[in-house]
Scaffold this motif. Structure first.
Motif, mmCIF file in Angstrom:
data_model
loop_
_atom_site.group_PDB
_atom_site.id
_atom_site.type_symbol
_atom_site.label_atom_id
_atom_site.label_comp_id
_atom_site.label_asym_id
_atom_site.label_seq_id
_atom_site.Cartn_x
_atom_site.Cartn_y
_atom_site.Cartn_z
ATOM 1 N N ARG A 255 0.832 -1.240 -0.051
ATOM 2 C CA ARG A 255 -0.055 0.007 -0.006
ATOM 3 C C ARG A 255 0.809 1.056 0.042
ATOM 4 O O ARG A 255 0.579 2.208 -0.818
ATOM 5 N N VAL A 256 2.023 1.218 0.832
ATOM 6 C CA VAL A 256 2.698 2.436 0.954
ATOM 7 C C VAL A 256 3.327 2.695 -0.499
ATOM 8 O O VAL A 256 3.657 3.815 -0.891
ATOM 9 N N GLU A 257 3.975 1.629 -1.005
ATOM 10 C CA GLU A 257 4.622 1.670 -2.213
ATOM 11 C C GLU A 257 3.914 2.256 -3.466
ATOM 12 O O GLU A 257 4.208 2.992 -4.021
ATOM 13 N N GLU A 258 2.543 1.701 -3.297
ATOM 14 C CA GLU A 258 1.457 2.079 -4.236
ATOM 15 C C GLU A 258 1.277 3.799 -4.295
ATOM 16 O O GLU A 258 1.364 4.246 -5.103
ATOM 17 N N ALA B 209 4.315 9.841 -7.581
ATOM 18 C CA ALA B 209 5.481 10.019 -8.609
ATOM 19 C C ALA B 209 6.861 9.960 -7.619
ATOM 20 O O ALA B 209 7.852 10.941 -8.053
ATOM 21 N N LEU B 210 6.846 9.327 -6.368
ATOM 22 C CA LEU B 210 8.340 9.355 -5.698
ATOM 23 C C LEU B 210 8.650 7.769 -5.491
ATOM 24 O O LEU B 210 9.035 7.683 -4.188
ATOM 25 N N ARG C 12 4.751 16.088 -1.838
ATOM 26 C CA ARG C 12 4.239 15.025 -2.238
ATOM 27 C C ARG C 12 4.168 13.860 -1.153
ATOM 28 O O ARG C 12 3.352 13.141 -1.040
ATOM 29 N N VAL C 13 5.188 13.689 -0.240
ATOM 30 C CA VAL C 13 4.997 12.886 0.746
ATOM 31 C C VAL C 13 3.975 13.199 1.778
ATOM 32 O O VAL C 13 3.526 12.066 2.142
ATOM 33 N N ALA C 14 3.985 14.396 2.076
ATOM 34 C CA ALA C 14 2.977 14.982 3.133
ATOM 35 C C ALA C 14 1.444 14.509 2.488
ATOM 36 O O ALA C 14 0.664 13.818 3.083
ATOM 37 N N LEU C 15 1.215 14.693 1.116
ATOM 38 C CA LEU C 15 0.092 14.168 0.432
ATOM 39 C C LEU C 15 0.071 12.470 0.387
ATOM 40 O O LEU C 15 -1.251 12.160 1.001
#
Lengths: 284, 373
Positions: free
Chosen positions: B130-133, B139-140, B158-161
């Motif tokens: 799930r995290v990798e998805e 896009a990270l 993006r990480v925060a999102l």
């Protein structure tokens, strides 16, 4: 001879001396730094050296001959072992208690606005600002007024009291540098207040808490004035040294001192190694 | 039994139709300051909703009350059917993207994103997948092992999102998430946020003071001022038919001319000129009103039924358009003329000009109180 000297090319001589001045200027800072370090470290070096001394007479002030006896038998002096053990016990207990209480106070002061916050800030600062002799004598008065027997408990109470201030200041500095939204973010991500504390707040302030604990330990081991006033007949290591110095200065004092110094050095190098290992290598 | 079942289905169907978030007469007071003043609001499921307003208008406080970080002084907040007014943040199915991102600096990117899932007891492979998805969605991919401090501002955003979205919340709250990015990155992230919202279909509530950002992304915008909602509507509704002078000037530029209502669909300006407006725009108003026209809706020639005579006072060429300021009998009027032909247009300062515009592009707001004083 004089003719020969006069025949030396003058500009060259000037050049030489100018270069010497430049070099001196260039290394002046280094020189001062070395002198300052020598000034700071020489007493420690003397302490370490005299721990290997076989003194003539009871005072370990003049060099007799080299010996390892003191190191083989570090507590070979009446009451010394008890004093060291008491010092370590008081330091361990008071630093743990002060670190817990001080960390909680720092959290409250930084995170919450409550009635009496300003007063708390001021009162926390007072023990650091007031002379130790004043604190020690007022504590003694307090203990005597309530007829609390002087000894282990009163020393412990006194040490916790003056250590709290230092812990609060150290932890507060660490807390102030952090985004308070971090805790909101944790709660937003389903962490209960307790989970927020031990998953986010505590890991973030851990270096500050550890530093505060070590500082408190060091202050406690080192304290003389306040301890002297509230100790009754119990003796911590500093009190022992002071008491012993009137009749004798055994080289064992130097041995214990050197051990403390070595322990501090080991901790410091461990810290450096730890920091170096943690520094991001991927970023380079 | 049958009756009970019917009522059950009835409730479920109603549940699908009701708004995702409902604020009922919510007020928030900080000591003597009223930050949010009796706000009622319904946000549709799956919409991209923007709270737009100047700083101090109460938009962030409103968002923080939805997130559970502030308790309303009065009123109630509903998520779907459930009253969440007294619930702490960790008991609400809502996640937030903070303005400062608030990434946990001591945890890796992977652990930052996994934080919410772990708190809900997810472990092992499903968690990892799930995290990798989610890192792929923003896009990270492949940055999971890094620490937040090793990422750029845009990447942290993006990480925060991802950290918020990975929990598939009912509602995602965004507190000025693009404020710290530079202009180019901000434009890019606006489109990307819109794309992600389309992909995941979660209700987004976005707080911003940037009207262009709100217009670009949101389906519905609530314009807030002084703790109240001035107007709520789609971007084009707000732009074409602002109901207050504040909305008219906060979203883009407007010419506001003072006048009085003079019958069905007519306003008489201070210099006596009669301006025709849509009858609905006047909406039964009488007495002093203000008439608004967007600068780009005005032609520098006769031809439309509303007309004013004036003199060009200033002219500035800004590439895509030329801006004119014309002095008329009722004050100065700004006009944007599109530079559709080659080279700048012919009018110069001092030229006499006829301004005209269609009644359809005219709106009416209440008389301008603060300017009158």
């Amino acid at each position: 001879m004089s003719i020969a000297a006069e025949q030396l090319p003058a500009p060259r001589r000037f050049d030489l001396s100018a270069r010497a001045v430049a070099a001196a200027r260039h290394h002046l800072l280094t020189l001062f730094a070395i002198l300052a370090l020598v000034y700071l470290l020489l007493p420690i070096a003397v302490v370490v050296a005299f721990s290997f001394n076989d003194p003539v007479g009871r005072f370990n002030f003049t060099w007799g001959s080299f010996t390892l006896d003191n190191w083989a038998n570090p507590f070979g002096f009446p009451d010394l072992r008890g004093a060291v053990v008491l010092s370590l016990e008081i330091a361990a207990l008071s630093s743990i208690a002060a670190t817990i209480l001080g960390t909680l106070i720092a959290l409250a002061l930084v995170r919450y606005h409550f009635r009496g916050r300003g007063a708390t800030n001021l009162l926390i600062f007072l023990p650091m600002a007031s002379p130790e002799i004043v604190m020690g004598s007022s504590l003694l008065t307090l203990f005597l007024n309530y007829s609390i027997p002087l000894g282990f408990a009163t020393i412990l109470i006194a040490h916790i009291m003056f250590n709290i201030s230092y812990v609060v200041v150290t932890v507060r500095a660490r807390l102030a540098g952090h985004d308070r939204h971090l805790e909101e973010a944790a709660m937003d991500l389903f962490a209960t207040p307790w989970a927020t504390f031990y998953r986010v707040t505590l890991p973030l302030i851990a270096p500050g808490v550890l530093a505060a604990g070590l500082l408190a330990f060091a202050l406690s081991v080192d304290d003389f004035v306040i301890t002297y006033l509230v100790s009754g007949s119990d003796q911590t290591f500093p009190l022992f040294v002071w008491g012993a110095a009137r009749v004798a200065v055994p080289p064992q004092i130097n041995v214990i001192g050197t051990m403390v110094f070595a322990a501090a050095l080991v901790l410091m190098f461990l810290n450096i190694a730890f920091q170096w290992r943690r520094s991001p290598k991927g970023a380079a | 039994m049958a009756v009970e079942e019917r009522s059950e289905t009835g409730r479920v169907t109603r549940g699908r139709e009701v708004a995702d978030i409902r604020l009922e007469r919510v007020t928030k007071r900080f000591d003597d300051v009223v930050a949010v003043d009796d706000v009622s609001l319904a946000i549709e499921r799956g919409s991209f909703f923007a709270l737009l307003g100047p700083s101090g208008c109460g938009k962030t406080t409103t968002l923080r009350m939805i997130g559970g970080f502030e308790e309303p002084t009065g009123g109630a907040i509903f998520l779907g059917d459930a009253d969440v007014t007294g619930l702490p943040p960790y008991k609400r199915d809502v996640n937030t993207v903070f303005q400062s991102y608030a990434l946990f600096p001591h945890l890796s990117i992977f652990e930052n994103v996994a934080f919410g899932l772990r708190r809900r007891g997810q472990r092992g492979d499903p968690l990892k997948r799930r995290v990798e998805e989610m890192l792929e969605l923003v896009a990270l991919p492949g940055l999971g092992k890094r620490k937040p401090g090793q990422l750029s501002g845009g990447q942290q955003q993006r990480v925060a999102l991802a950290r918020a979205l990975v929990n598939s919340p009912q509602v995602l709250l965004l507190d000025e998430p693009l404020g710290a990015l530079d202009l180019k990155l901000r434009k890019q992230m606006q489109l990307e946020l819109k794309r992600i919202q389309n992909d995941v279909g979660i209700t987004f509530v976005h707080v911003t003071h940037d009207q262009e950002e709100a217009m670009t992304m949101a389906d519905q915008i609530a314009v807030m001022n002084a703790g109240r909602i001035e107007q709520l509507g789609s971007p084009d509704e707000l732009y074409e038919r602002p109901r207050t002078a504040f909305v008219a000037s906060f979203l883009g530029a407007s010419n506001l001319l003072r006048g009085r209502a003079a019958g069905e669909g007519v306003v008489r300006l201070e210099d006596g000129t009669e301006v025709r407006v849509p009858a609905a725009a006047l909406a039964g108003r009488t007495g002093p009103v203000a008439v608004g026209i967007r600068p780009e809706k005005i032609r520098l020639a006769a031809g439309e039924s509303n007309m004013l005579e004036g003199v060009i006072a200033e002219r500035s060429y800004i590439g895509v358009s030329t801006q004119y300021i014309a002095q008329t009998g009722t004050g100065s009027i700004t006009v944007y003329a599109q530079n559709t032909d080659h080279g700048p247009s012919g009018l110069a300062a001092g030229d006499r000009v006829t301004l005209s515009w269609s009644p359809e592009s005219t709106f009416v707001v209440d008389a301008l109180e603060e300017e009158r004083r």
